[in-house]
Design an enzyme around this catalytic site. Structure first.
Site, mmCIF file in Angstrom:
data_model
loop_
_atom_site.group_PDB
_atom_site.id
_atom_site.type_symbol
_atom_site.label_atom_id
_atom_site.label_comp_id
_atom_site.label_asym_id
_atom_site.label_seq_id
_atom_site.Cartn_x
_atom_site.Cartn_y
_atom_site.Cartn_z
ATOM 1 C CE LYS A 162 -3.736 -2.067 2.884
ATOM 2 N NZ LYS A 162 -4.859 -1.621 1.753
ATOM 3 N NE ARG A 215 -11.187 -9.504 -2.251
ATOM 4 C CZ ARG A 215 -11.079 -8.124 -3.352
ATOM 5 N NH1 ARG A 215 -11.311 -8.881 -4.514
ATOM 6 N NH2 ARG A 215 -11.434 -7.530 -2.701
HETATM 7 N N1 BES Z 1 -8.216 -3.728 4.389
HETATM 8 C C1 BES Z 1 -8.091 -3.240 3.113
HETATM 9 C C2 BES Z 1 -9.692 -2.847 2.539
HETATM 10 C C3 BES Z 1 -10.030 -1.307 2.914
HETATM 11 C C4 BES Z 1 -9.229 -0.123 2.405
HETATM 12 C C5 BES Z 1 -10.545 -0.821 3.735
HETATM 13 C C6 BES Z 1 -9.477 1.094 2.908
HETATM 14 C C7 BES Z 1 -10.124 0.104 4.395
HETATM 15 C C8 BES Z 1 -9.799 1.522 4.129
HETATM 16 C C9 BES Z 1 -8.120 -4.570 2.209
HETATM 17 O O1 BES Z 1 -7.631 -5.592 2.574
HETATM 18 C C10 BES Z 1 -8.394 -4.237 0.880
HETATM 19 O O2 BES Z 1 -6.769 -3.470 0.603
HETATM 20 N N2 BES Z 1 -8.826 -3.699 -0.551
HETATM 21 C C11 BES Z 1 -8.386 -3.542 -1.479
HETATM 22 C C12 BES Z 1 -8.802 -4.786 -2.923
HETATM 23 C C13 BES Z 1 -7.908 -4.322 -4.080
HETATM 24 C C14 BES Z 1 -6.975 -4.852 -3.744
HETATM 25 C C15 BES Z 1 -9.167 -5.289 -4.928
HETATM 26 C C16 BES Z 1 -8.662 -2.120 -1.956
HETATM 27 O O3 BES Z 1 -10.299 -1.896 -1.225
HETATM 28 O O4 BES Z 1 -8.423 -1.199 -1.985
HETATM 29 MN MN MN Z 2 -5.523 -5.696 2.086
#
Ligand code: BES
Ligand code: MN
Ligand code: ZN
Length: 497
Positions: free
Chosen positions: A279, A353
């Protein structure tokens, strides 16, 4: 905080502070009228002179009000009577509690739980009031060397009900409110803890400690157990971390032995760096909240046990940390989930997931009445619904309706999102049974679609709480949501509302 319930006139309360509501413009509530009469129009005179309009959020603190036995009277503005609904009720109680806590009053008597709120019962008002008291006074300062202590904090709160006949029902509602609030505070604490403390092992310890209480039994599976079960998807997420993954099973066998259990599953990613699909740095600290689903399941189990609800509930928590490392999963890796379905990991940041799918498969062994998973699953859900509503997805209309209703009742609302087959196409992989991402469009829906492939054998719902589990910005912190939604759902299932 010590709570009690009382019926009786406000002027007769020997309390440090009696709290009275005032509608806009300048209209005393019923209890206010009674107090005013005893005080020979002291309050109505004040209002007439323009000392208070009754606007929501305003207060007026009075000392030595004639004809009363209390030290102070706090007037709280309620806004217009015809607009007085759930939101206004909640804000009035919060304002009262905040002010009481600052006035130096040691105890208070609230004449706010008597106010009628559209479509809500007296029990509801008591339950909510207790929750709001806890929410308003919640602090997370265990890592502050200097805590900002309130000089004389509020210690005792009495909630007024209209008549003696209400007392028994109100006492039950009080106990429920305390249980829900305790569950929420517990969930908030877990969410607020930093990831160097709140690890998968820490979550497991908390569950084991909870299992010491009557009404709860805990069991924790470790890496070797999960390997034996074939949880290849879950384990692929934990590979990059020094923290060993845990799989927590908490049971509350409150119902009849033959009754199928309700299974709650909570995403327990104790830190989500994104893994190799790292990230960006900004606000990455907020990914300590990525175990909020797990926290809400633990908090709900705590509340359910405390209320001794006559339902069978099982909490499942897949807990892992998502980190980049020489041993971490790479984009393009293919793993085999416990269900046998293979997954091409196109983005290691779509890890929630990957741990939930194995928990869903594990849930099959309980022959569940229904399964509800709770997860901070997608940033896309925050874009769609903001911080107001959780995203609700379900493969069963009835279950969806029940959860929406519980959220509305608890004021912890969710919004029903589509789970149409048309979206499933986005998860196609050239090399495995499915990919773990579906591209940018409808990100929260394709996340839910992925999970739905593991929930074919039971009625299932998924709550995406990415936007609702915590607040960012100045008041950064965990919200304890959706503990209220889940507990109200279970209360309704137990026939207790
Ligand atoms: N934990 C995150 C989702 C999230 C993002 C929660 C921002 C709260 C604030 C999750 O694991 C994630 O990183 N999801 C990705 C999915 C994508 C790679 C398809 C996302 O939302 O960017
Ligand atoms: Mn994630
Ligand atoms: Zn995540």
């Amino acid at each position: 905080m010590e709570f009690s319930i009382k019926s009786g006139s406000p002027e007769k309360q020997r309390s440090a502070c009696v709290v009275i509501g005032v509608f806009e413009p300048r209209k005393l509530s019923l209890a206010g009228e009674i107090l005013n009469k005893a005080a020979k129009n002291f309050l109505s005179d004040l209002l007439r002179r323009g000392d208070m309009e009754g606007k929501a959020g305003t207060t007026l603190l009075l000392h030595n009000v004639p004809g009363t036995l209390c030290d102070r009277v706090l007037l709280v503005g309620l806004g217009k009577e015809k607009d007085f609904r759930v939101k206004e009720f909640r804000e009035a109680v919060a304002t009262a509690v905040r002010t009481l806590n600052e006035t130096g009053a040691f105890d208070g008597t609230l004449y706010l739980t008597e106010l009628p709120v559209k479509k809500r019962t007296m029990s509801w008002r008591i339950r909510q009031a207790v929750q709001i008291v806890f929410e308003t006074l919640y602090r997370f300062d265990r890592y502050k060397s200097k805590k900002d202590e309130v000089r004389r904090p509020l210690r005792k709160l009495t909630l007024a009900v209209e008549s003696r006949a209400d007392l028994a029902v109100a006492e039950d509602a009080l106990a429920q409110g305390q249980a829900i609030a305790a569950g929420m505070s517990f969930a908030k604490d877990l969410g607020n803890l930093p990831s160097n403390v709140c690890t998968p092992g820490y979550l497991a310890e908390q569950a084991i400690a909870m299992g010491q209480n009557p009404g709860l039994k805990a069991e924790v599976l470790d890496l070797a157990d999960m390997e034996k079960l074939g949880m290849g998807s879950l384990l692929s997420v934990a590979r990059g971390s020094r923290q060993p993954p845990k799989f927590i099973i908490l049971r509350h066998d409150g119902g009849k032995a033959k009754e199928k259990p309700i299974v709650l599953i909570g995403k327990g990613v104790t830190f989500d760096s994104g893994g190799i699909s790292l990230k960006p740095g900004a606000e990455m600290d907020e990914m300590k909240y990525d175990m909020s689903g797990a926290a809400s399941v633990l908090g709900t189990m705590k509340a359910v046990a405390q209320m001794k609800l006559p339902v069978n509930v099982i909490g499942l928590i897949p807990a892992a940390e998502n980190m980049p490392d020489g041993n971490a999963s790479r984009p393009g890796d293919i793993v085999t989930s416990m269900s046998g379905q293979t997954i091409e990991i196109l983005n290691t940041d779509a890890e929630g997931r990957l741990i939930l799918c194995d928990a869903l498969t594990y849930a099959e062994r309980f022959d569940p009445e229904c399964v509800i998973d709770v997860a901070t699953l997608t940033g896309a859900c925050v874009i769609a619904l903001g911080h107001v509503a959780s995203g609700l997805f379900a493969n069963d209309e009835g279950l969806a309706r029940e959860l929406l209703g519980a959220g509305e009742e608890a004021w912890d609302r969710a919004w029903h999102m589509p789970l149409w087959d048309d979206y499933q196409e986005q998860l196609k992989s050239n090399f495995a049974d499915m990919a773990n991402i579906g591209g940018r469009p409808a990100g929260s829906i394709t996340g839910a679609c992925f999970l739905s492939r593991y929930a074919k054998k039971f009625n299932w719902a998924h709550l995406d709480i990415a936007g609702t589990a915590w607040k960012s910005g100045r008041e950064k912190g965990s919200t304890g949501r959706p503990v209220p939604l889940l507990t109200y759902f279970l209360l309704a299932r137990a026939g207790k509302t």
